[in-house]
Scaffold this active site. Structure first.
Site, short mmCIF file in Angstrom:
data_model
loop_
_atom_site.label_atom_id
_atom_site.label_comp_id
_atom_site.label_asym_id
_atom_site.label_seq_id
_atom_site.Cartn_x
_atom_site.Cartn_y
_atom_site.Cartn_z
CE LYS A 277 149.08 -18.21 -76.11
NZ LYS A 277 148.04 -17.39 -76.76
NE ARG A 351 137.65 -19.49 -75.20
CZ ARG A 351 137.63 -18.69 -76.26
NH1 ARG A 351 136.65 -18.79 -77.14
NH2 ARG A 351 138.56 -17.78 -76.44
N1 BES Z 1 145.93 -16.53 -72.60
C1 BES Z 1 145.48 -16.19 -73.89
C2 BES Z 1 144.99 -14.75 -74.01
C3 BES Z 1 146.04 -13.70 -73.81
C4 BES Z 1 146.74 -13.20 -74.90
C5 BES Z 1 146.28 -13.17 -72.58
C6 BES Z 1 147.69 -12.22 -74.72
C7 BES Z 1 147.24 -12.18 -72.39
C8 BES Z 1 147.92 -11.70 -73.46
C9 BES Z 1 144.32 -17.12 -74.29
O1 BES Z 1 144.37 -18.39 -73.77
C10 BES Z 1 144.36 -17.24 -75.76
O2 BES Z 1 145.29 -17.80 -76.26
N2 BES Z 1 143.33 -16.75 -76.44
C11 BES Z 1 143.26 -16.80 -77.84
C12 BES Z 1 141.87 -17.26 -78.22
C13 BES Z 1 141.73 -17.66 -79.66
C14 BES Z 1 142.55 -18.90 -79.95
C15 BES Z 1 140.29 -17.91 -79.96
C16 BES Z 1 143.54 -15.40 -78.38
O3 BES Z 1 143.18 -14.43 -77.72
O4 BES Z 1 144.18 -15.32 -79.41
MN MN Z 2 145.52 -19.69 -74.99
#
Ligand code: BES
Ligand code: MN
Ligand code: ZN
Length: 499
Positions: A277, A351
């Site tokens: 990230k 997931r």
């Molecule tokens: N934990 C994150 C989602 C999240 C983002 C929760 C911001 C709280 C605040 C999750 O694991 C994630 O990174 N999701 C990605 C999925 C994508 C890579 C398909 C997302 O939402 O960008």
């Molecule tokens: Mn994630």
């Protein structure tokens, strides 16, 4: 510094109030008989102050009178209750939150008179006010070693509820207190940083539930390998901290009756893994275990009031880190139920964790339903903002019940679609499925993957990425980690699943 939880107690209407006095007025500046009696030594002080401030008792408004003449209290707050006939359960919690919010931090004593214009509040309503007081009083300052200049030295606050029937109010609060504690536990877990709250430590905190008679089983890496939970283990394999799955059981229902099951995503920190990230805001990913936190808080709430239901709580706890051992995009993992998943993006990890835990719970316990909670996708905030959690379900009845429990508690959910058109978006070239579904409908394709692991069991997935942390503050929550979902699911169980 520790969480300065207010001490709550109960006394009769006739007991002389101390410290800060809080009263409720209905619209038209209407008071109940006990309130009028208490105010009588002050003559028409409140009426005159109300006229000067144009205070009429509208919900959400307050009248503040310092050193009220004729009364022995240091300060008087009159809180508007609007039209009491219209008050729902959650409104009482909000009134309690507003009341607590008025008490200055230097006060050591406060009295709340539990009466509306029509007379004494019901014990359950008084308990709901107490819940609001407790939740509003929550602070997470255990890592603050210094006070800011001008900041009051924290003092212990005792709040006394003046009520018509002390034992009845006390009993109603005993029933509600565990719920307050459950929310506090969930908030603490979410607020706690990941260097402190790594998977093993999370499991240790869940083990505390044993004190309430909850059975707690901890699966370590070896046990999960044996079960074939490779999707979950793949997420944790780049971390120095070992993954855990924790299964909690509360058996308060009929012996042998199918349990209800709650499953939580417990990513103690989500760096994104190799698909790392960006740095900005990454610290918030210490809250990526809010689903698991909610499940632990819920189990506490249900066990504390000895809920007459069989309940399973299961949480998959991992840390998603980039490392030489971390899983790569392109890797293919075989899940516990034999299906294969191609990893496209290591940041779509929640997931993967849930897939194995859902399957484990489904096959081991044959539950009446499964509800999972997860801070699963940023996309849910794009869709719904941060007021509603996303609800995805294969079952209309369960969805309706959750929606209604959301309206009752104020922890609202909004149903989102599922369907074969979305499901095929996660078909993979190399495996049974892939862990991302492309740019569009990101929350839905995430839910579709989960659905591939629930079979025919009634199931709901709550995407709480927008509501569990850094969500809008309100009368009963000033904390970064909101403890979202504990009240919602406690209400659901109480209303429909206790025999
Ligand atoms: N934990 C994150 C989602 C999240 C983002 C929760 C911001 C709280 C605040 C999750 O694991 C994630 O990174 N999701 C990605 C999925 C994508 C890579 C398909 C997302 O939402 O960008
Ligand atoms: Mn994630
Ligand atoms: Zn995540």
């Amino acid at each position: 510094m520790a969480d300065a939880a207010p001490k709550l107690g109960f006394a009769a209407f006739s007991a002389p109030p101390k410290g800060v006095l809080i009263l409720f007025a209905e619209e038209g500046l209407k008071f109940g008989p006990a309130t009028r009696k208490l105010l009588s030594p002050a003559g028409d002080l409140v009426q005159r102050a109300a006229a000067a401030e144009r205070f009429t008792g509208k919900i959400g408004s307050t009248l503040d009178i310092a050193a009220p003449t004729g009364l022995s209290v240091s300060r008087l707050f009159v809180i508007g209750a609007g039209k009491a006939g219209k008050l729902k359960t959650q409104d009482f919690a909000k009134l309690g939150g507003s009341a607590k919010g008025k008490v200055p931090s230097s006060a050591t004593e406060a009295t709340i008179l539990a009466e509306l214009a029509s007379g004494a509040m019901k014990p359950e309503h008084t308990a709901e006010i107490a819940l609001g007081v407790r939740l509003r009083g929550y602070t997470f300052d255990r890592y603050k070693t210094k006070r800011k200049e001008g900041e009051d030295k924290p003092v212990a606050l005792s709040v006394t509820f003046a009520v018509a029937n002390v034992p009845a109010a006390q009993k109603a609060w005993t029933q509600r207190q565990g719920l307050a504690e459950g929310v506090v536990i969930a908030r603490d877990l979410v607020n706690e940083p990941a260097n402190v709250l790594y998977p093993e430590e999370f499991a240790r905190r869940a083990l505390e539930l044993k004190k309430l008679g909850v059975e707690v089983e901890v699966l370590d890496v070896k046990a999960m390998k044996k079960l074939g939970m490779n999707a979950l283990l793949g997420v944790g394999q780049g971390s120095e901290r070992e993954s855990r799955t924790v299964i909690m059981r509360w058996n308060g229902g009929k012996k042998g009756a199918a349990p209800v099951a709650f499953i939580g995503k417990g990513v103690v920190f989500d760096t994104g893994g190799i698909s790392i990230k960006p740095a900005a805001g990454m610290e918030d990913m210490k809250g990526d275990m809010a689903g698991a936190a909610c499940v632990v808080g819920l189990m506490h709430a249900l066990a504390a009031r000895k809920a007459r239901a069989n309940v399973v709580g299961a949480i998959g706890i991992v840390e998603n880190m980039p490392d030489g051992k971390a899983q790569r995009p392109g890797d293919i993992v075989t899940t516990m139920n034999g299906q294969t998943i191609e990893i496209i993006n290591t940041d779509a990890e929640g997931r993967l964790v849930l897939a194995d835990v859902l399957h484990l719970v489904n096959t081991r316990y044959k539950p009446e339903f499964m509800i999972n909670l997860a801070t699963l996708t940023g996309a849910i905030m794009v869709a719904l903002g941060v007021e509603y959690a996303g609800l995805f379900s294969n079952n209309d009845k369960l969805s309706e019940r959750l929606t209604k429990a959301g309206q009752t508690t104020g922890e609202r959910v909004w149903r989102m679609p599922l369907g074969p058109e979305y499901d095929k978006m996660i078909d993979s070239k190399f495996a049974d499925m892939k862990n991302t579904g492309g740019r569009y409908g990101g929350s839905i394709t995430a839910a579709q993957l989960l659905q591939r692991f629930v079979d025919k069991t009634p199931w709901a997935h709550l995407d709480i990425a927008g509501t569990a942390m850094n969500s809008p503050q309100n009368e009963i929550n000033k904390s970064w980690g909101s403890g979202w979902g504990v009240r919602l699911l406690e209400q659901l169980v109480a209303e429909h699943y206790e025999k």
